[in-house]
Structure formats: structure tokens, C-alpha cells
Design a protein around this motif. Structure first.
Motif, PDB file in Angstrom:
ATOM      1  N   GLN A 335       0.489  -0.806  -0.351  1.00 33.02           N
ATOM      2  CA  GLN A 335       0.127   0.046  -0.220  1.00 33.02           C
ATOM      3  C   GLN A 335       1.345   1.313   0.247  1.00 33.02           C
ATOM      4  O   GLN A 335       0.190   1.751   0.176  1.00 33.02           O
ATOM      5  CB  GLN A 335      -0.629  -0.621   1.124  1.00 33.02           C
ATOM      6  N   VAL A 336       2.112   1.304   0.365  1.00 29.35           N
ATOM      7  CA  VAL A 336       2.862   2.690   0.128  1.00 29.35           C
ATOM      8  C   VAL A 336       4.227   2.799  -0.977  1.00 29.35           C
ATOM      9  O   VAL A 336       4.559   1.671  -1.772  1.00 29.35           O
ATOM     10  CB  VAL A 336       3.393   2.276   1.416  1.00 29.35           C
ATOM     11  N   ARG A 337       3.800   3.903  -1.816  1.00 29.01           N
ATOM     12  CA  ARG A 337       5.176   4.073  -2.442  1.00 29.01           C
ATOM     13  C   ARG A 337       6.067   5.120  -1.753  1.00 29.01           C
ATOM     14  O   ARG A 337       5.449   5.544  -1.019  1.00 29.01           O
ATOM     15  CB  ARG A 337       4.207   4.577  -3.703  1.00 29.01           C
ATOM     16  N   GLU A 338       7.443   4.687  -3.019  1.00 26.75           N
ATOM     17  CA  GLU A 338       8.153   5.784  -2.577  1.00 26.75           C
ATOM     18  C   GLU A 338       7.399   7.112  -2.617  1.00 26.75           C
ATOM     19  O   GLU A 338       7.125   7.311  -3.605  1.00 26.75           O
ATOM     20  CB  GLU A 338       9.783   5.889  -3.733  1.00 26.75           C
ATOM     21  N   GLY A 339       8.703   8.085  -1.699  1.00 23.20           N
ATOM     22  CA  GLY A 339       7.997   9.142  -1.670  1.00 23.20           C
ATOM     23  C   GLY A 339       6.731   9.529  -1.064  1.00 23.20           C
ATOM     24  O   GLY A 339       6.707  11.147  -0.005  1.00 23.20           O
ATOM     25  N   GLU A 340       5.788   8.843   0.004  1.00 23.00           N
ATOM     26  CA  GLU A 340       5.402   8.775   0.638  1.00 23.00           C
ATOM     27  C   GLU A 340       5.618   8.610   1.848  1.00 23.00           C
ATOM     28  O   GLU A 340       6.731   8.380   2.507  1.00 23.00           O
ATOM     29  CB  GLU A 340       4.033   7.683   0.137  1.00 23.00           C
ATOM     30  N   ARG A 341       4.222   9.398   2.676  1.00 20.47           N
ATOM     31  CA  ARG A 341       4.597   9.526   4.213  1.00 20.47           C
ATOM     32  C   ARG A 341       4.114   8.573   4.484  1.00 20.47           C
ATOM     33  O   ARG A 341       2.493   7.822   4.128  1.00 20.47           O
ATOM     34  CB  ARG A 341       4.519  11.067   5.170  1.00 20.47           C
ATOM     35  N   VAL A 342       3.569   7.856   5.800  1.00 15.49           N
ATOM     36  CA  VAL A 342       3.564   6.769   6.316  1.00 15.49           C
ATOM     37  C   VAL A 342       3.302   6.953   8.915  1.00 15.49           C
ATOM     38  O   VAL A 342       3.599   7.718   8.643  1.00 15.49           O
ATOM     39  CB  VAL A 342       4.039   5.965   6.987  1.00 15.49           C
ATOM     40  N   SER A 343       2.133   6.769   9.151  1.00 11.59           N
ATOM     41  CA  SER A 343       1.944   6.460  10.024  1.00 11.59           C
ATOM     42  C   SER A 343       2.444   4.966  10.157  1.00 11.59           C
ATOM     43  O   SER A 343       1.625   4.509   9.921  1.00 11.59           O
ATOM     44  CB  SER A 343       0.291   7.051   9.967  1.00 11.59           C
TER      45      SER A 343
END
Length: 370
Positions: A335-343
Motif C-alpha cells: 500500500q506504500v510507494r516511495e516518496g509517501e509518508r506513513v503513520s
């Protein structure tokens, strides 16, 4: 004239539309919400190169007790699977005849002892020759030897435990007639087990006494039994080119039994290794990647190539690409891509089930990116 004015107006309208669309495209979009994930840290932990084999368990001590005389069983003093101490009387055979012989010999000894005492007193008064005293003493020593032999014979009628252990099934009853060599009961020492297995001789240099190992069995799928190598065979099998190895496994709960098949993993070449859960890996062609989390930059995700070492159940060794303490995405990789932010909902260190981490995250606000 009107046609030229219409064309000019149309060109101006298209130009204004393109400018408006361009302005809309270059306007910054509203920042997306950080994607919730579970993370894991790259940890340094003890690591070793495993050597696997199949082995068979044996009791530390094992014996089948049998009779040495032909006689009737008079008493059985144990029950199935009873733990007994060394010296406990397990089976008593009818020894009445031997007991009678012992009593007769003891009476003869008492008589000969009295004769010796009288002859000694007479000899001290010079009323009997010294030779009589020596003859009487010799006869007393003879009967002492006969009594000792009878008592040794009597031991054949008393079947005792030669060591602490667990008896098998009780398949004999009082009144049964037993003969020499007849199996009466088994006795096994099970608090420590011997594990015998074979290892290819090419690994002989890596084997030594005290080498730790882990053993598992299908009888207890979730259990891991720890032990160590106690001895190595003195010869290499010329056909299989393997060497016999014997290990010792503590068995305080008596769960293991002789004859059980065990899967053995020898822990050799101990070292410190950087380890991650396998679910953090992203395969792309012949390369492996992980998604690292830059905590100092608001939990920004970056894709990083890593080099793998050895694998274990659920974990993998990282030889290049990470340093101890690096935080990577563990659950939520797709669900995550490079450059995104996560919690970050939680840190998976292997000690807590993922469902428990998710439950705790519902009670505690997640750590969102800056």
C-alpha cells in the motif's frame, strides 16, 4: 472581415482555455493522509550457520529386567509407568527354599563359632592343642563363605531397579512361573535422552563436544528441545561417508520417548548478523529491496536495495544496504510507494502477535509523519 474577427476570437478563446488548464495542473494538490503501516527495525542478533539432520532418541539408560532362575512370582511391587528409585524391589520370586538354606547355614555358623570359642579358651589354659583352634577357625570361615554364596543366590529372587527410571507396562502377576531369560519389565531413564544421528563427513571440522543444537518432533510441533553434542563416532562410514554423532537432550517433563524421530539443527559458526522479517522484502528481478522510513523527515518512505545472506524461518540476514536500527515497512508494503509518508501503528519485534499490535494501535494514536 467578420470571418477574420471570428477566427481571431476563437484562437484567443482556445489560448485562454489552455492557460486556465495549465494553472489548474500546476496548483498544489491537497496533501494525502499518511498510510498506516506496521514497521520493523533491523536488529543485530546472534546468528549461526545451521546443519540439519534426522535423529532417533534413546533413553539415557535402558534395560529389560529378566529372571535368572525358574520360580513362581510371589509379589509385584510396581504399576505401569511408575517412576522408581535405584534399588527398589520390583518383583519378588518365591525364595522360601533358599531362605531355609540360609537359616540352616546361619545355625551351623553359630554352632561352629561356639566350638571355636571353647577351643580357644582350652588352648589358652594349655588344655587343647593349637591345631584344634586353627581347624575350628577354618570351619567357621568355610560356613561364612557358604552363607555369602546363599545370600548372593537369594539376590536372584529379588528383581530390583538398577537405576532411577520409569518402568514399562506391568505384564506379570503373582503366581506366574518365570524361567531364566524371560523378560519381566523394562526400565528407562528418561530425564535425559540420547539423540543419535549422522552428519556428512565433510562437516567433521565443524563438529565438537558441547556444540549446541535444536531438536523438533512432529509429536510436539510447537516445542523446541535444546541440547548439545556429547560425543562423535570414531569412524566414518565408508559407504555413506557420514559420521555418527550423539547428543544429550534434557527431558525433565518426560515428554520425549525412546525411538522418536527428531529433526536436528546444529548451531555452528556463531556470529552477529543484521536481521529483518522476511515480509519486509520486495523482489524485483534478481534484486531485493526494502522500504525504509526516515523518521527525521516525517516518516518519509524511501526504496533501498539490500543484499541478502542466509534465511531462517520468517527472518532473513541483511549483509548490505542497512545499518542496525534502520526502520523499514513490515506490514503494508503493497500500500506504500516511495516518496509517501506513513503513520506507524506499531513496531513488529517478533514478541507480539500482529493482531495484538493492531489492537493496541486502536487505543494509542499512531505516530504520523511531519
Amino acid at each position: 472581415m467578420h470571418t477574420r474577427l471570428y477566427a481571431a476570437a476563437r484562437r484567443l478563446s482556445v489560448t485562454m482555455g489552455l492557460l486556465t488548464l495549465s494553472c489548474l495542473l500546476v496548483q498544489p494538490s491537497q496533501a494525502a493522509e499518511p498510510t498506516p503501516i506496521i514497521a520493523a527495525r533491523a536488529d543485530q542478533r546472534a546468528w549461526s550457520t545451521p546443519l540439519e539432520a534426522l535423529g532417533t532418541l534413546r533413553a539415557d539408560e535402558s534395560v529389560t529386567l529378566s529372571a535368572t532362575v525358574t520360580e513362581i512370582v510371589s509379589a509385584v511391587n510396581f504399576s505401569d509407568n511408575e517412576r522408581v528409585e535405584s534399588g527398589k524391589l520390583l518383583i519378588r520370586l518365591d525364595d522360601s527354599e533358599v531362605q531355609a538354606e540360609l537359616r540352616a547355614a546361619q545355625a551351623t555358623r553359630a554352632e561352629r563359632n561356639n566350638v571355636l570359642q571353647r577351643s580357644t579358651q582350652l588352648e589358652s589354659r594349655n588344655l587343647a592343642p593349637r591345631a584344634d583352634v586353627e581347624d575350628n577357625r577354618a570351619r567357621l570361615q568355610q560356613i561364612d563363605a557358604e552363607i555369602e554364596a546363599i545370600r548372593a543366590q537369594l539376590a536372584d529372587y529379588h528383581i530390583r531397579a538398577p537405576f532411577d527410571g520409569v518402568v514399562g507396562f506391568r505384564d506379570i502377576s503373582p503366581g506366574a512361573l518365570v524361567t531364566p531369560g524371560m523378560d519381566l519389565v523394562t526400565l528407562d531413564k528418561l530425564d535425559t535422552m540420547k539423540l543419535d544421528f549422522s552428519v556428512p563427513a565433510v562437516y567433521l571440522s565443524a563438529l565438537r563436544q558441547g556444540l549446541p543444537l535444536i531438536a523438533t518432533t512432529a509429536s510436539y510441533p510447537e516445542a523446541r528441545f535444546e541440547g548439545q553434542v556429547t560425543s562423535l563416532g570414531t569412524r566414518v562410514d565408508p559407504v555413506t561417508r557420514t559420521i555418527a554423532v550423539r547428543a544429550s537432550l534434557p527431558n525433565p517433563e518426560l515428554r520425549l520417548r525412546p525411538g522418536m524421530l527428531m529433526e536436528v539443527t546444529l548451531e555452528r559458526e556463531h556470529r552477529q548478523a543484521l536481521v529483518l522479517p522476511e515480509e519486509t522484502l520486495i523482489a524485483s528481478g534478481n534484486h531485493q529491496y526494502v522500504l525504509t522510513i526516515d523518521e527525521a523527515n516525517g516518516n518519509l518512505v524511501q526504496r533501498r536495495q539490500v543484499t541478502l545472506g542466509e534465511r531462517r524461518a520468517g527472518v532473513v540476514e541483511i549483509t548490505e544496504g542497512l545499518v542496525p536500527g534502520d526502520l523499514v515497512v513490515s506490514h503494508g508494503v503493497q500500500q506504500v510507494r516511495e516518496g509517501e509518508r506513513v503513520s506507524i501503528l506499531g513496531i513488529d519485534d517478533g514478541s507480539i502477535d500482529i493482531s495484538e499490535l493492531l489492537r493496541r494501535s486502536r487505543d494509542t494514536p499512531p505516530r504520523e509523519g511531519a
